[in-house]
Design an enzyme around this catalytic site. Structure first.
Site, short mmCIF file in Angstrom:
data_model
loop_
_atom_site.label_atom_id
_atom_site.label_comp_id
_atom_site.label_asym_id
_atom_site.label_seq_id
_atom_site.Cartn_x
_atom_site.Cartn_y
_atom_site.Cartn_z
N THR A 169 -4.21 20.45 -41.34
CA THR A 169 -3.38 20.22 -42.52
C THR A 169 -3.85 21.23 -43.53
O THR A 169 -4.97 21.72 -43.42
CB THR A 169 -3.65 18.78 -43.02
OG1 THR A 169 -3.13 17.86 -42.07
CG2 THR A 169 -3.06 18.49 -44.37
N THR A 220 -7.62 15.75 -44.90
CA THR A 220 -7.25 16.24 -43.57
C THR A 220 -8.12 15.51 -42.55
O THR A 220 -9.23 15.10 -42.85
CB THR A 220 -7.41 17.77 -43.46
OG1 THR A 220 -7.11 18.16 -42.11
CG2 THR A 220 -8.80 18.25 -43.80
N1 ASP Z 1 -4.02 14.36 -41.20
C1 ASP Z 1 -3.05 15.06 -40.42
C2 ASP Z 1 -2.15 14.07 -39.72
O1 ASP Z 1 -2.64 13.04 -39.29
C3 ASP Z 1 -3.63 15.96 -39.38
C4 ASP Z 1 -4.85 16.74 -39.81
O2 ASP Z 1 -5.15 16.82 -40.99
O3 ASP Z 1 -5.54 17.29 -38.94
O4 ASP Z 1 -0.99 14.31 -39.57
#
Ligand code: ASP
Length: 311
Positions: A169, A220
């Site tokens: 993210t 994230t």
């Molecule tokens: N948090 C994000 C999601 O669950 C993915 C990430 O940050 O790696 O969509």
């Protein structure tokens, strides 16, 4: 009192080694982070708002194929790409968010437009795209987002030929010269995710939160865990109701209910004085920060020199 303006960004947090990423790609990540940081910093330097600064930084990463947001967004199970994003203005606690859009070039700008020009906070899928068209935001066809490389990567993920799924993210938090905080987050979600799956990134209080009096946060990591722990709001609540400092609250928010809530949680956070925390439990977080005209702090690895310890 001297006016501070500060921006901090992240491009996701992962468990990868230097060998996994390789020197050339690492250098490209550093360049991408610097471009995004400076895009936001210039907005602040010119006296612009924290909201415009976090949008500018996130847009820069949404343009960069290296990051899992916008152009670089990962593919879901059915080879579609669905984007989630959110933004919050700490000045008035207005927020905008979007989930499940497939053709919007800059999901973060759609989130900001929802905040500024609609009476809603969160729009999803078809309705969100309709609103984006009405507002004349830039739309893109599948060919812009879908690359051969991503299709190959999805195939590998389906055959479980890789240890780490493509996720990540991007996000930013900022403090402007008028003392306003803002936070923004944008993602392509998890590679091989079920179509329609929504993570923490568009959820105000989970992936993003900002309030001038207390803190701005962008997360994230494992969206399911971050949502259940309501991480961004947790940092806020620990500072507001327990009177913890940013550093203490960030530490505690990483641990709260860890015995019951799995998954990595990682975030960046900034308080009204412009102090910054990069909190992560992975081996790396793509991250950068710049305060006023001070030198840029930019790092990837956990063990990298020059920790952000200016406060
Ligand atoms: N948090 C994000 C999601 O669950 C993915 C990430 O940050 O790696 O969509």
């Amino acid at each position: 009192m001297k006016k501070n303006w500060v921006i901090a960004i992240h491009g996701g947090a992962e468990n990868q080694s230097r060998e996994d990423i390789g020197e050339a790609k690492e250098a490209a990540y550093r360049q991408g982070l610097d471009n995004a940081l400076m895009a936001g910093w210039h907005v602040l330097e010119a006296g612009g708002s924290a909201v415009d600064a976090v949008e500018a930084a996130v847009r820069s990463m949404e343009n960069n194929q290296l990051f899992n947001a916008g152009r670089g967004g990962s593919l879901a199970k059915d080879e579609s790409i669905e984007f989630d994003a959110s933004i919050m203005d700490g000045k008035n606690m207005q927020a905008g968010a979007v989930s499940g859009v497939k053709h919007v070039k800059h999901p973060i700008t759609l989130a900001k437009t929802i905040m500024e020009r609609s009476k809603h906070v969160l729009l999803t899928s078809v309705g969100a795209e309709e609103f984006a068209r009405e507002q004349e935001l830039e739309m893109k066809g599948d060919d812009y987002f879908k690359t051969e490389e991503k299709i190959k990567s999805l195939k590998k993920a389906k055959k479980k030929e890789k240890d780490e799924l493509l996720k990540d993210t991007v996000g930013a938090v900022a403090l402007d010269m008028d003392g306003n905080l803002a936070a923004a987050t944008s993602t392509g979600g998890l590679e091989n995710q079920y179509p329609g799956r929504v993570g923490d990134s568009p959820i105000i209080g989970s992936g993003t939160y900002a309030n001038n009096e207390v803190v701005a946060v962008s997360c994230t990591g494992d969206g399911e865990g971050i949502m259940r722990a309501n991480v961004a709001h947790e940092v806020y609540a620990l500072m507001k109701y327990k009177n913890l400092s940013l550093k203490e609250a960030a530490k505690e928010a990483m641990e709260v209910y860890k015995d019951r809530i799995e998954g990595d949680r990682n975030f960046i956070a900034m308080d009204p004085e412009g102090n910054v925390e990069f909190s992560f439990e992975t081996s790396l977080m793509f991250r950068a920060c710049k305060r006023n005209n001070d030198p840029t702090y930019l790092a990837i690895w956990r063990d990298e020199d020059g920790n952000w310890e200016k406060e």
